[in-house]
Design a protein around this motif. Structure first.
Motif, PDB file in Angstrom:
ATOM      1  N   LEU A  23       0.818  -1.209   0.000  1.00  0.00           N
ATOM      2  CA  LEU A  23       0.000   0.000   0.000  1.00  0.00           C
ATOM      3  C   LEU A  23       0.859   1.269   0.000  1.00  0.00           C
ATOM      4  N   PHE A  24       2.146   1.132   0.326  1.00  0.00           N
ATOM      5  CA  PHE A  24       3.020   2.307   0.434  1.00  0.00           C
ATOM      6  C   PHE A  24       3.047   3.173  -0.827  1.00  0.00           C
ATOM      7  N   PRO A  25       3.118   2.590  -2.042  1.00  0.00           N
ATOM      8  CA  PRO A  25       3.133   3.447  -3.242  1.00  0.00           C
ATOM      9  C   PRO A  25       1.876   4.308  -3.398  1.00  0.00           C
ATOM     10  N   LEU A  26       0.770   3.852  -2.801  1.00  0.00           N
ATOM     11  CA  LEU A  26      -0.489   4.585  -2.925  1.00  0.00           C
ATOM     12  C   LEU A  26      -0.744   5.527  -1.752  1.00  0.00           C
ATOM     13  N   ALA A  27      -0.393   5.094  -0.552  1.00  0.00           N
ATOM     14  CA  ALA A  27      -0.722   5.877   0.644  1.00  0.00           C
ATOM     15  C   ALA A  27       0.498   6.327   1.419  1.00  0.00           C
ATOM     16  N   GLY A  28       1.698   5.813   1.092  1.00  0.00           N
ATOM     17  CA  GLY A  28       2.884   6.146   1.854  1.00  0.00           C
ATOM     18  C   GLY A  28       2.938   5.357   3.149  1.00  0.00           C
ATOM     19  N   ALA A  29       4.110   5.294   3.767  1.00  0.00           N
ATOM     20  CA  ALA A  29       4.255   4.550   5.022  1.00  0.00           C
ATOM     21  C   ALA A  29       3.427   5.175   6.130  1.00  0.00           C
ATOM     22  N   ALA A  61      -0.336   4.590   5.402  1.00  0.00           N
ATOM     23  CA  ALA A  61      -0.741   3.209   5.673  1.00  0.00           C
ATOM     24  C   ALA A  61      -0.836   2.962   7.177  1.00  0.00           C
ATOM     25  N   THR A  62       0.092   3.547   7.939  1.00  0.00           N
ATOM     26  CA  THR A  62       0.046   3.401   9.392  1.00  0.00           C
ATOM     27  C   THR A  62      -1.203   4.053   9.962  1.00  0.00           C
ATOM     28  N   ALA A  63      -1.518   5.261   9.467  1.00  0.00           N
ATOM     29  CA  ALA A  63      -2.699   5.975   9.951  1.00  0.00           C
ATOM     30  C   ALA A  63      -3.969   5.178   9.673  1.00  0.00           C
ATOM     31  N   LEU A  64      -4.090   4.631   8.461  1.00  0.00           N
ATOM     32  CA  LEU A  64      -5.276   3.840   8.112  1.00  0.00           C
ATOM     33  C   LEU A  64      -5.377   2.595   8.979  1.00  0.00           C
ATOM     34  N   ARG A  65      -4.244   1.902   9.155  1.00  0.00           N
ATOM     35  CA  ARG A  65      -4.253   0.673   9.945  1.00  0.00           C
ATOM     36  C   ARG A  65      -4.679   0.949  11.381  1.00  0.00           C
ATOM     37  N   VAL A  66      -4.047   1.929  12.018  1.00  0.00           N
ATOM     38  CA  VAL A  66      -4.303   2.175  13.441  1.00  0.00           C
ATOM     39  C   VAL A  66      -5.719   2.710  13.661  1.00  0.00           C
ATOM     40  N   PHE A  67      -6.144   3.645  12.807  1.00  0.00           N
ATOM     41  CA  PHE A  67      -7.476   4.229  12.991  1.00  0.00           C
ATOM     42  C   PHE A  67      -8.577   3.183  12.799  1.00  0.00           C
ATOM     43  N   ILE A  68      -8.461   2.390  11.718  1.00  0.00           N
ATOM     44  CA  ILE A  68      -9.476   1.365  11.466  1.00  0.00           C
ATOM     45  C   ILE A  68      -9.412   0.282  12.545  1.00  0.00           C
ATOM     46  N   SER A  69      -8.191  -0.066  12.999  1.00  0.00           N
ATOM     47  CA  SER A  69      -8.049  -1.045  14.082  1.00  0.00           C
ATOM     48  C   SER A  69      -8.738  -0.559  15.346  1.00  0.00           C
ATOM     49  N   ALA A  70      -8.577   0.740  15.641  1.00  0.00           N
ATOM     50  CA  ALA A  70      -9.227   1.308  16.826  1.00  0.00           C
ATOM     51  C   ALA A  70     -10.741   1.177  16.728  1.00  0.00           C
ATOM     52  N   LEU A  71     -11.274   1.444  15.545  1.00  0.00           N
ATOM     53  CA  LEU A  71     -12.717   1.317  15.351  1.00  0.00           C
ATOM     54  C   LEU A  71     -13.189  -0.126  15.534  1.00  0.00           C
ATOM     55  N   MET A 117       5.714   3.019  17.683  1.00  0.00           N
ATOM     56  CA  MET A 117       6.299   1.750  17.248  1.00  0.00           C
ATOM     57  C   MET A 117       5.832   1.393  15.842  1.00  0.00           C
ATOM     58  N   ASN A 118       4.526   1.474  15.603  1.00  0.00           N
ATOM     59  CA  ASN A 118       3.984   1.135  14.285  1.00  0.00           C
ATOM     60  C   ASN A 118       4.458   2.098  13.210  1.00  0.00           C
ATOM     61  N   LEU A 119       4.495   3.388  13.522  1.00  0.00           N
ATOM     62  CA  LEU A 119       4.901   4.396  12.536  1.00  0.00           C
ATOM     63  C   LEU A 119       6.358   4.197  12.134  1.00  0.00           C
ATOM     64  N   LEU A 120       7.235   4.025  13.109  1.00  0.00           N
ATOM     65  CA  LEU A 120       8.659   3.845  12.815  1.00  0.00           C
ATOM     66  C   LEU A 120       8.911   2.520  12.100  1.00  0.00           C
ATOM     67  N   PHE A 121       8.164   1.485  12.477  1.00  0.00           N
ATOM     68  CA  PHE A 121       8.327   0.187  11.826  1.00  0.00           C
ATOM     69  C   PHE A 121       7.957   0.267  10.349  1.00  0.00           C
ATOM     70  N   TYR A 122       6.849   0.962  10.027  1.00  0.00           N
ATOM     71  CA  TYR A 122       6.452   1.089   8.628  1.00  0.00           C
ATOM     72  C   TYR A 122       7.438   1.971   7.855  1.00  0.00           C
ATOM     73  N   PHE A 123       7.997   2.986   8.505  1.00  0.00           N
ATOM     74  CA  PHE A 123       9.035   3.786   7.859  1.00  0.00           C
ATOM     75  C   PHE A 123      10.251   2.913   7.530  1.00  0.00           C
ATOM     76  N   SER A 124      10.597   1.999   8.435  1.00  0.00           N
ATOM     77  CA  SER A 124      11.741   1.115   8.178  1.00  0.00           C
ATOM     78  C   SER A 124      11.446   0.163   7.026  1.00  0.00           C
ATOM     79  N   LEU A 125      10.159  -0.268   6.904  1.00  0.00           N
ATOM     80  CA  LEU A 125       9.791  -1.187   5.823  1.00  0.00           C
ATOM     81  C   LEU A 125       9.965  -0.565   4.444  1.00  0.00           C
ATOM     82  N   GLU A 126       9.931   0.767   4.387  1.00  0.00           N
ATOM     83  CA  GLU A 126      10.163   1.428   3.104  1.00  0.00           C
ATOM     84  C   GLU A 126      11.584   1.215   2.606  1.00  0.00           C
TER      85      GLU A 126
END
Length: 280
Positions: free
Chosen positions: A28-34, A37-47, A78-87
């Protein structure tokens, strides 16, 4: 015995779910960035977790707000930095390096002579992954390794704060409230780095899939598995998560490791499993 084997199966499913979720997130990174993608994951997970846990029935007191906030902020960072590293680096390596966080927590709480070996193994593994240890074109991005280490630092804080608040509310309720505090970190970052992309409604289905695979499903399975698996066994099995990440990265992202990188990951896995096995 059947309950133990079924719990082991649930734990394996949870590990595969998390790592394949990370693979989907990287796609998803090419479309939403790291950050997006983190923001979408965490926000939807919270819901999702809030609905499953029915957190409106479990209000938190004023005394619980600060520790849960610290827990959630650590989770978000943790999630934000991890996704940045995945880039920048392969999934399996990012997961292995991030494991230095919980490994450090285990070692700091122990004072055994075996710990010297585990520290040496983990240190050797990290060194072999640094660019200074390799002059080949396969050398890893140094910033990517640093970001994974930073994610591991916040993973350590997440564990420390998580233990403090584990008795405050039910486990899933605590995670749900913490996820909303994590969203306070990741959602603003998502808008800063990838504001236009994350507002695209076409990304929501993949964001939901990542949230389910990376958070809602594995958290629920792990909680159920932990009821029948001894703590030490659980820790040793979780140390194998980098192996699952390498497999997921190979299947989903066509990522492969060099011999040196494989040895480095093996050292970190051995350090993590060893520290758990020799702990009290």
């Amino acid at each position: 015995m059947k309950s133990l084997y079924s719990s082991l199966g649930l734990l394996l499913i949870a590990m595969f779910s998390i790592q394949f979720g990370a693979s989907f997130a990287k796609q998803l990174f090419p479309l939403a960035g790291a950050a997006g993608a983190t923001a979408l994951r965490v926000f939807i997970s919270a819901l999702v977790l809030s609905v499953v846990a029915k957190i409106w029935k479990h209000k938190i007191s004023k005394k619980e707000i600060l520790p849960i906030a610290a827990y959630g902020i650590s989770l978000g960072a943790m999630n934000l930095l991890f996704y940045f590293s995945l880039e920048r680096i392969p999934l399996g390596i990012a997961v292995a390096v991030e494991f230095v966080g919980p490994l450090s927590v285990a070692l700091f709480s122990s004072k055994k002579s075996w710990d010297i070996l585990w520290v040496a193994l983990a240190g050797a593994g990290i060194y072999m992954l640094l660019p200074v240890a390799s002059s080949s074109t396969a050398a890893l991005d140094g910033l990517g390794v640093f970001l994974a280490l930073a994610a591991g630092f916040f993973w350590a804080l997440y564990i420390v704060f998580g233990k403090k608040i584990s008795k405050a509310t039910g486990s899933l309720q605590t995670t749900s409230w913490g996820m909303w505090f994590a969203a306070l970190v990741t959602v603003p970052a998502g808008f800063i780095f990838n504001g236009k992309q994350i507002l695209d409604p076409s990304l929501l289905p993949m964001g939901l899939a990542i949230a389910l695979l990376s958070s809602a499903i594995p958290y629920s399975l792990e909680m159920k598995a932990m009821t029948n698996i001894p703590t030490k066994t659980f820790g040793i099995l979780m140390s194998m998560e980098p192996v699952v990440a390498i497999f997921a990265g190979f299947v989903m992202l066509n990522e492969s490791l060099t011999l040196t990188q494989s040895v480095a990951v093996a050292c970190i896995i051995a350090a993590s499993a060893g520290s758990t096995a020799t702990a009290k």
